[in-house]
Enzyme design. Sequence first.
Site, short mmCIF file in Angstrom:
data_model
loop_
_atom_site.label_atom_id
_atom_site.label_comp_id
_atom_site.label_asym_id
_atom_site.label_seq_id
_atom_site.Cartn_x
_atom_site.Cartn_y
_atom_site.Cartn_z
N ALA A 113 0.84 -1.21 0.00
CA ALA A 113 0.00 0.00 0.00
C ALA A 113 0.87 1.25 0.00
O ALA A 113 2.01 1.23 0.46
CB ALA A 113 -0.90 -0.01 1.22
N GLU A 202 30.90 -8.84 18.87
CA GLU A 202 30.07 -7.76 19.41
C GLU A 202 30.92 -6.49 19.57
O GLU A 202 32.02 -6.54 20.14
CB GLU A 202 29.46 -8.19 20.76
CG GLU A 202 28.85 -7.09 21.59
CD GLU A 202 27.72 -6.31 20.91
OE1 GLU A 202 26.77 -6.94 20.41
OE2 GLU A 202 27.81 -5.07 20.87
N VAL A 267 22.63 -6.75 13.60
CA VAL A 267 23.07 -5.56 14.33
C VAL A 267 21.93 -4.54 14.47
O VAL A 267 22.16 -3.34 14.48
CB VAL A 267 24.31 -4.90 13.66
CG1 VAL A 267 25.51 -5.82 13.74
CG2 VAL A 267 24.01 -4.51 12.22
N ASP A 307 7.05 -1.62 15.59
CA ASP A 307 8.47 -1.32 15.36
C ASP A 307 8.69 0.02 14.65
O ASP A 307 9.71 0.67 14.86
CB ASP A 307 9.13 -2.42 14.49
CG ASP A 307 9.37 -3.70 15.26
OD1 ASP A 307 8.92 -3.81 16.42
OD2 ASP A 307 10.01 -4.60 14.69
N HIS A 444 3.63 -23.94 44.84
CA HIS A 444 4.81 -24.73 45.18
C HIS A 444 4.64 -26.14 44.63
O HIS A 444 3.56 -26.71 44.77
CB HIS A 444 4.97 -24.80 46.70
CG HIS A 444 6.14 -25.64 47.12
ND1 HIS A 444 7.45 -25.21 47.00
CD2 HIS A 444 6.19 -26.90 47.63
CE1 HIS A 444 8.25 -26.16 47.44
NE2 HIS A 444 7.52 -27.19 47.82
P1 NAD Z 1 19.90 -5.59 19.10
O1 NAD Z 1 19.82 -4.12 19.15
O2 NAD Z 1 19.27 -6.41 20.17
O3 NAD Z 1 21.42 -6.06 19.05
C1 NAD Z 1 22.32 -5.62 18.07
C2 NAD Z 1 23.72 -5.79 18.64
O4 NAD Z 1 24.65 -5.57 17.60
C3 NAD Z 1 24.03 -4.82 19.76
O5 NAD Z 1 24.54 -5.53 20.84
C4 NAD Z 1 25.07 -3.89 19.12
O6 NAD Z 1 26.01 -3.39 20.06
C5 NAD Z 1 25.73 -4.80 18.12
N1 NAD Z 1 26.35 -4.14 16.98
C6 NAD Z 1 25.87 -3.08 16.29
N2 NAD Z 1 26.71 -2.81 15.25
C7 NAD Z 1 27.69 -3.72 15.28
C8 NAD Z 1 28.84 -4.00 14.48
N3 NAD Z 1 29.09 -3.27 13.38
N4 NAD Z 1 29.65 -5.03 14.82
C9 NAD Z 1 29.37 -5.79 15.91
N5 NAD Z 1 28.31 -5.58 16.71
C10 NAD Z 1 27.47 -4.57 16.40
O7 NAD Z 1 19.33 -5.97 17.64
P2 NAD Z 1 18.97 -7.40 17.02
O8 NAD Z 1 19.57 -8.50 17.83
O9 NAD Z 1 19.33 -7.28 15.59
O10 NAD Z 1 17.41 -7.46 17.20
C11 NAD Z 1 16.57 -6.48 16.53
C12 NAD Z 1 15.31 -6.23 17.31
O11 NAD Z 1 14.50 -7.38 17.32
C13 NAD Z 1 15.58 -5.83 18.75
O12 NAD Z 1 14.81 -4.72 19.09
C14 NAD Z 1 15.15 -7.04 19.52
O13 NAD Z 1 14.65 -6.72 20.80
C15 NAD Z 1 14.09 -7.67 18.64
N6 NAD Z 1 14.07 -9.11 18.89
C16 NAD Z 1 13.49 -9.57 20.03
C17 NAD Z 1 13.51 -10.92 20.31
C18 NAD Z 1 12.88 -11.40 21.58
O14 NAD Z 1 12.09 -10.67 22.17
N7 NAD Z 1 13.19 -12.59 22.07
C19 NAD Z 1 14.16 -11.82 19.48
C20 NAD Z 1 14.76 -11.31 18.34
C21 NAD Z 1 14.72 -9.95 18.04
#
Ligand code: NAD
Length: 456
Positions: A113, A202, A267, A307, A444
């Site tokens: 859309a 990381e 990331v 999001d 419990h």
């Molecule tokens: P995130 O923000 O959780 O983690 C990204 C990580 O990448 C961070 O720790 C950051 O420091 C690191 N990073 C960034 N640039 C980098 C680089 N160039 N080199 C190395 N490390 C780097 O993002 P995500 O894991 O991609 O997840 C995306 C979204 O999806 C988040 O908001 C997350 O909460 C959501 N998600 C939630 C769940 C859940 O609720 N269980 C599961 C998957 C994703």
Amino acid sequence: MDKYFLAIIGGGPAGYTAAEMVSKAGKDVILFEQTALGGTCLNVGCIPTKSLLYGAKQYYNATHAQKYGVTAENVVFDFAAMQKRKTIVVRKLVAGIKARLNNGHCTVVNGAARVLDSIRQAWRIECNGETYEAENLMICTGSTNFVPPIPGIKDNPAVWDSTDALAATELPKSIIIVGGGVIGMEFATLYHELGVPVTVIEAMPTILPNLDQEVVQVLLDKYRKAGINILTSTKVESIEGNTVSISSSPSFPSSPSLTSDKILVSVGRRANLQGLEALSDLELNRGAIVIDDFCRTNLPNVYACGDVTGKIMLAHVASRQAEVAVSKMLNDQIVNAQMVNYRAIPSVVYTNPEIASVGLTEQQAADMNIETEVRKLPMTFSGRFMAENEGETGLCKLIIDRRNQTILGVHCIGNPCSEFIATASCAVRNGYTMDDFRQVVFPHPTVSEILHEALH
Ligand code: NAD
């Protein structure tokens, strides 16, 4: 042309929740979805990962059952069968959403859309060559995986994002995961439990940087001991084929490059603003749509949820935002108490053990100059945890406001803390004091009793 009460762009947890609520209220709603109902969460996110992780956990538990007095020989897994099951789970859930929306007041249009304009107090939207009009517009377009500007990343067949990883028919022989956030650590768990050598890179000094670091340390210790190579304070300089060049780091000072079969980049994600180009006055902040407490944007009768608002990228935040937005749309008298309480949003990381948390961490409270009292216990203080988690210690932390004894945050690591973190959410959401929370009776023997134990 019929005028709808509400047009929704995006059929993820925000979009389908809003569509169901509005249509149940007897108002006509139109929902545009370009791929599949359920959005990222259901199709390429939460549900498929949890299906695969559950398969991996079954295999891992079977091969580590000796500590419970069980020996299983010749345990094998079939990744293709795990993938097949995952697809069936997703398909059934998508069908469930379709059925919920099939109530006579909701029209679902499959296509991309595009907002055209607003005339005579109606928003006009184009999809598949047709034009539609609606009194209210809700943007629920979600987010997409962020591709960082690392040389060699684009169009590289060795590089995966989470969607590629979920679709793969075969396991990688080895994997480097760039980004030790939620997605990175969940995939690290999946691959590790299925025997794939895993390296996590990381950039920050720690993985899962937004979580309580004492809790994260329990995971780090276990994963490192188990052989997962976790490099922190390490940046990827470039990627060539399946070789990653990294910056030297305290944890990895010598070799500047690493090679693996696949490289998963996780990331972060970015708001998806495609189709909204005509809304040139829509207020954005760092690429996400700015909303007020009721998910209203700065444009009249335009709401945004999920999001795309860049608040907290979690499915349960998206659906709660949708509930609040629709309540406001249907009844302008909605009171402040019904707003989304972003301070009481639980989150779970599906590592093994799981991490579950809600509210402020000790560090966040300190940054806000809140004087806190921290109550913490190993999970082994729960009898049920002891019975079912051989070799694990776990941790449960309660962050309490010293001035008034209210519970500000709860942070746990240990299975199955995802299943009782909602109890802690109630305490944080409702401003329970320690004394209020003590009066809650926990069954419990359950692992949830750790919350009660930590209060004594
Ligand atoms: P995130 O923000 O959780 O983690 C990204 C990580 O990448 C961070 O720790 C950051 O420091 C690191 N990073 C960034 N640039 C980098 C680089 N160039 N080199 C190395 N490390 C780097 O993002 P995500 O894991 O991609 O997840 C995306 C979204 O999806 C988040 O908001 C997350 O909460 C959501 N998600 C939630 C769940 C859940 O609720 N269980 C599961 C998957 C994703």
